[in-house]
Design a protein around this motif. Structure first.
Motif, PDB file in Angstrom:
ATOM      1  N   VAL A 162       0.799  -1.230   0.000  1.00 47.05           N
ATOM      2  CA  VAL A 162       0.000   0.000   0.000  1.00 47.05           C
ATOM      3  C   VAL A 162       0.830   1.277   0.000  1.00 47.05           C
ATOM      4  CG1 VAL A 162      -1.953  -1.101   1.138  1.00 47.05           C
ATOM      5  CG2 VAL A 162      -0.235   0.052   2.497  1.00 47.05           C
ATOM      6  N   THR A 163       2.118   1.161   0.065  1.00 47.07           N
ATOM      7  CA  THR A 163       2.976   2.340   0.164  1.00 47.07           C
ATOM      8  C   THR A 163       2.775   3.307  -0.996  1.00 47.07           C
ATOM      9  OG1 THR A 163       4.619   1.036   1.350  1.00 47.07           O
ATOM     10  CG2 THR A 163       5.359   3.112   0.439  1.00 47.07           C
ATOM     11  N   GLY A 164       2.686   2.802  -2.198  1.00 47.48           N
ATOM     12  CA  GLY A 164       2.505   3.654  -3.371  1.00 47.48           C
ATOM     13  C   GLY A 164       1.196   4.415  -3.328  1.00 47.48           C
ATOM     14  N   TRP A 165       0.137   3.732  -2.906  1.00 51.65           N
ATOM     15  CA  TRP A 165      -1.165   4.390  -2.806  1.00 51.65           C
ATOM     16  C   TRP A 165      -1.155   5.476  -1.737  1.00 51.65           C
ATOM     17  CZ3 TRP A 165      -4.740   4.067  -6.362  1.00 51.65           C
ATOM     18  CH2 TRP A 165      -4.772   2.967  -7.204  1.00 51.65           C
ATOM     19  N   VAL A 166      -0.537   5.198  -0.604  1.00 55.41           N
ATOM     20  CA  VAL A 166      -0.475   6.189   0.479  1.00 55.41           C
ATOM     21  C   VAL A 166       0.334   7.403   0.035  1.00 55.41           C
ATOM     22  CG1 VAL A 166       0.348   6.609   2.826  1.00 55.41           C
ATOM     23  CG2 VAL A 166      -0.830   4.473   2.285  1.00 55.41           C
ATOM     24  N   ARG A 167       1.451   7.171  -0.633  1.00 53.39           N
ATOM     25  CA  ARG A 167       2.247   8.292  -1.148  1.00 53.39           C
ATOM     26  C   ARG A 167       1.455   9.128  -2.142  1.00 53.39           C
ATOM     27  NH1 ARG A 167       8.038   5.275  -2.189  1.00 53.39           N
ATOM     28  NH2 ARG A 167       8.595   5.089   0.004  1.00 53.39           N
ATOM     29  N   ALA A 168       0.688   8.450  -3.010  1.00 52.37           N
ATOM     30  CA  ALA A 168      -0.126   9.167  -3.995  1.00 52.37           C
ATOM     31  C   ALA A 168      -1.168  10.038  -3.302  1.00 52.37           C
ATOM     32  CB  ALA A 168      -0.794   8.180  -4.941  1.00 52.37           C
ATOM     33  N   VAL A 169      -1.790   9.513  -2.267  1.00 51.73           N
ATOM     34  CA  VAL A 169      -2.797  10.289  -1.540  1.00 51.73           C
ATOM     35  C   VAL A 169      -2.162  11.522  -0.899  1.00 51.73           C
ATOM     36  CG1 VAL A 169      -4.379  10.269   0.421  1.00 51.73           C
ATOM     37  CG2 VAL A 169      -4.312   8.333  -1.127  1.00 51.73           C
ATOM     38  N   VAL A 170      -1.043  11.338  -0.252  1.00 49.93           N
ATOM     39  CA  VAL A 170      -0.368  12.462   0.403  1.00 49.93           C
ATOM     40  C   VAL A 170       0.032  13.521  -0.624  1.00 49.93           C
ATOM     41  CG1 VAL A 170       1.699  13.124   1.696  1.00 49.93           C
ATOM     42  CG2 VAL A 170       0.403  11.104   2.376  1.00 49.93           C
ATOM     43  N   LEU A 171       0.586  13.087  -1.737  1.00 50.52           N
ATOM     44  CA  LEU A 171       0.988  14.030  -2.781  1.00 50.52           C
ATOM     45  C   LEU A 171      -0.218  14.765  -3.357  1.00 50.52           C
ATOM     46  CD1 LEU A 171       3.211  15.169  -4.645  1.00 50.52           C
ATOM     47  CD2 LEU A 171       2.704  13.278  -6.198  1.00 50.52           C
ATOM     48  N   ALA A 214      -3.621  19.474  -4.112  1.00 53.41           N
ATOM     49  CA  ALA A 214      -4.961  20.073  -4.042  1.00 53.41           C
ATOM     50  C   ALA A 214      -4.953  21.287  -3.123  1.00 53.41           C
ATOM     51  CB  ALA A 214      -5.982  19.044  -3.575  1.00 53.41           C
ATOM     52  N   TYR A 215      -4.257  21.177  -2.003  1.00 53.95           N
ATOM     53  CA  TYR A 215      -4.171  22.303  -1.064  1.00 53.95           C
ATOM     54  C   TYR A 215      -3.433  23.486  -1.682  1.00 53.95           C
ATOM     55  CZ  TYR A 215      -2.511  25.144   2.799  1.00 53.95           C
ATOM     56  OH  TYR A 215      -2.201  26.192   3.605  1.00 53.95           O
ATOM     57  N   ILE A 229      -8.655  25.686 -10.950  1.00 49.97           N
ATOM     58  CA  ILE A 229      -9.366  24.520 -11.478  1.00 49.97           C
ATOM     59  C   ILE A 229      -8.517  23.254 -11.327  1.00 49.97           C
ATOM     60  CG2 ILE A 229     -10.383  23.523 -13.564  1.00 49.97           C
ATOM     61  CD1 ILE A 229     -11.099  26.400 -14.394  1.00 49.97           C
ATOM     62  N   ALA A 230      -7.202  23.402 -11.349  1.00 52.11           N
ATOM     63  CA  ALA A 230      -6.317  22.248 -11.163  1.00 52.11           C
ATOM     64  C   ALA A 230      -6.544  21.597  -9.802  1.00 52.11           C
ATOM     65  CB  ALA A 230      -4.861  22.664 -11.311  1.00 52.11           C
ATOM     66  N   SER A 231      -6.929  22.382  -8.816  1.00 54.40           N
ATOM     67  CA  SER A 231      -7.206  21.837  -7.487  1.00 54.40           C
ATOM     68  C   SER A 231      -8.361  20.846  -7.525  1.00 54.40           C
ATOM     69  CB  SER A 231      -7.513  22.964  -6.505  1.00 54.40           C
ATOM     70  OG  SER A 231      -7.822  22.439  -5.240  1.00 54.40           O
ATOM     71  N   VAL A 232      -9.351  21.121  -8.368  1.00 55.10           N
ATOM     72  CA  VAL A 232     -10.487  20.200  -8.489  1.00 55.10           C
ATOM     73  C   VAL A 232     -10.008  18.861  -9.049  1.00 55.10           C
ATOM     74  CG1 VAL A 232     -12.729  19.825  -9.589  1.00 55.10           C
ATOM     75  CG2 VAL A 232     -12.117  22.102  -8.759  1.00 55.10           C
ATOM     76  N   ALA A 233      -9.170  18.922 -10.080  1.00 57.69           N
ATOM     77  CA  ALA A 233      -8.652  17.682 -10.677  1.00 57.69           C
ATOM     78  C   ALA A 233      -7.791  16.908  -9.678  1.00 57.69           C
ATOM     79  CB  ALA A 233      -7.851  18.007 -11.930  1.00 57.69           C
ATOM     80  N   PHE A 234      -6.882  17.606  -9.006  1.00 55.85           N
ATOM     81  CA  PHE A 234      -6.040  16.939  -8.002  1.00 55.85           C
ATOM     82  C   PHE A 234      -6.892  16.392  -6.859  1.00 55.85           C
ATOM     83  CE2 PHE A 234      -2.487  19.890  -9.460  1.00 55.85           C
ATOM     84  CZ  PHE A 234      -1.858  18.906 -10.198  1.00 55.85           C
ATOM     85  N   GLY A 235      -7.913  17.130  -6.488  1.00 55.10           N
ATOM     86  CA  GLY A 235      -8.782  16.700  -5.401  1.00 55.10           C
ATOM     87  C   GLY A 235      -9.541  15.427  -5.727  1.00 55.10           C
ATOM     88  N   ALA A 274      -6.913  11.945   5.285  1.00 57.48           N
ATOM     89  CA  ALA A 274      -6.347  12.613   4.111  1.00 57.48           C
ATOM     90  C   ALA A 274      -7.348  12.584   2.954  1.00 57.48           C
ATOM     91  CB  ALA A 274      -5.047  11.936   3.699  1.00 57.48           C
ATOM     92  N   THR A 275      -8.072  11.494   2.823  1.00 53.18           N
ATOM     93  CA  THR A 275      -9.102  11.397   1.789  1.00 53.18           C
ATOM     94  C   THR A 275     -10.212  12.407   2.051  1.00 53.18           C
ATOM     95  OG1 THR A 275      -8.613   9.046   1.577  1.00 53.18           O
ATOM     96  CG2 THR A 275     -10.685   9.813   0.626  1.00 53.18           C
ATOM     97  N   LEU A 276     -10.606  12.535   3.286  1.00 51.12           N
ATOM     98  CA  LEU A 276     -11.626  13.514   3.655  1.00 51.12           C
ATOM     99  C   LEU A 276     -11.137  14.939   3.390  1.00 51.12           C
ATOM    100  CD1 LEU A 276     -14.407  14.036   4.912  1.00 51.12           C
ATOM    101  CD2 LEU A 276     -13.272  14.074   7.134  1.00 51.12           C
ATOM    102  N   ALA A 277      -9.883  15.213   3.710  1.00 48.58           N
ATOM    103  CA  ALA A 277      -9.316  16.541   3.439  1.00 48.58           C
ATOM    104  C   ALA A 277      -9.339  16.831   1.947  1.00 48.58           C
ATOM    105  CB  ALA A 277      -7.891  16.631   3.979  1.00 48.58           C
ATOM    106  N   CYS A 278      -8.992  15.859   1.149  1.00 45.10           N
ATOM    107  CA  CYS A 278      -9.023  16.021  -0.308  1.00 45.10           C
ATOM    108  C   CYS A 278     -10.444  16.313  -0.779  1.00 45.10           C
ATOM    109  CB  CYS A 278      -8.499  14.753  -0.979  1.00 45.10           C
ATOM    110  SG  CYS A 278      -7.187  15.053  -2.118  1.00 45.10           S
ATOM    111  N   LEU A 279     -11.406  15.624  -0.197  1.00 44.31           N
ATOM    112  CA  LEU A 279     -12.795  15.850  -0.564  1.00 44.31           C
ATOM    113  C   LEU A 279     -13.227  17.270  -0.200  1.00 44.31           C
ATOM    114  CD1 LEU A 279     -15.437  14.652  -1.671  1.00 44.31           C
ATOM    115  CD2 LEU A 279     -15.956  13.958   0.677  1.00 44.31           C
TER     116      LEU A 279
END
Length: 134
Positions: free
Chosen positions: A15-24, A29-30, A41-47, A77-82
């Motif tokens: 799961v390391t790759g997925w976790v890194r992707a979420v953090v990035l 997005a922030y 608008i890029a924030s929406v795509a990253f989010g 982190a998923t909730l923050a992205c949302l």
């Protein structure tokens, strides 16, 4: 110090790759949510990408019974992205009023003119002036 359990290391590596992707993606997005339109608008795509990766990572973390820190931080982190996605999507939905407000705030000097920018923005939002499709 005992040697790490090989099974635990293998579960974590899966799961390391997925976790890194979420953090990035949360970070991207922030950072892009604070830019001015149209770059915001890029924030929406990253989010949205972060939400999708976060859901996959959360499922993988919960199924593999990884340490408690990952079980808490990946869904958060998923909730923050949302949240970044929803707030920025709302600003993009009101593209023209938001763009006018950002431009107005960039050119103001006094508190009175900033208050006028805010008042004009609120007026446009309350009348739904400049909404996409109207």
């Amino acid at each position: 110090m005992p040697a790490p359990d090989e099974d635990a290391v293998a579960r974590l590596a899966a799961v390391t790759g997925w976790v890194r992707a979420v953090v990035l993606l949360v970070l991207l997005a922030y950072l892009t949510s604070s830019l001015v339109l149209p770059w915001k608008i890029a924030s929406v795509a990253f989010g949205w990408a972060g939400v999708l990766c976060g859901v996959v990572a959360s499922v993988k973390v919960l199924r593999r019974k990884l340490p408690g820190v990952l079980r808490v931080t990946v869904p958060l982190a998923t909730l923050a992205c949302l949240l970044f996605t929803v707030s920025t999507s709302t600003q993009v939905l009101f593209y023209q009023p938001t763009s006018d407000y950002e431009q107005c705030m960039a050119t103001t000097v006094t508190d009175r003119s900033q208050a006028q920018c805010k008042h004009d923005y609120e007026q446009k939002l309350s009348t739904l002036q400049g909404v996409i499709g109207t």
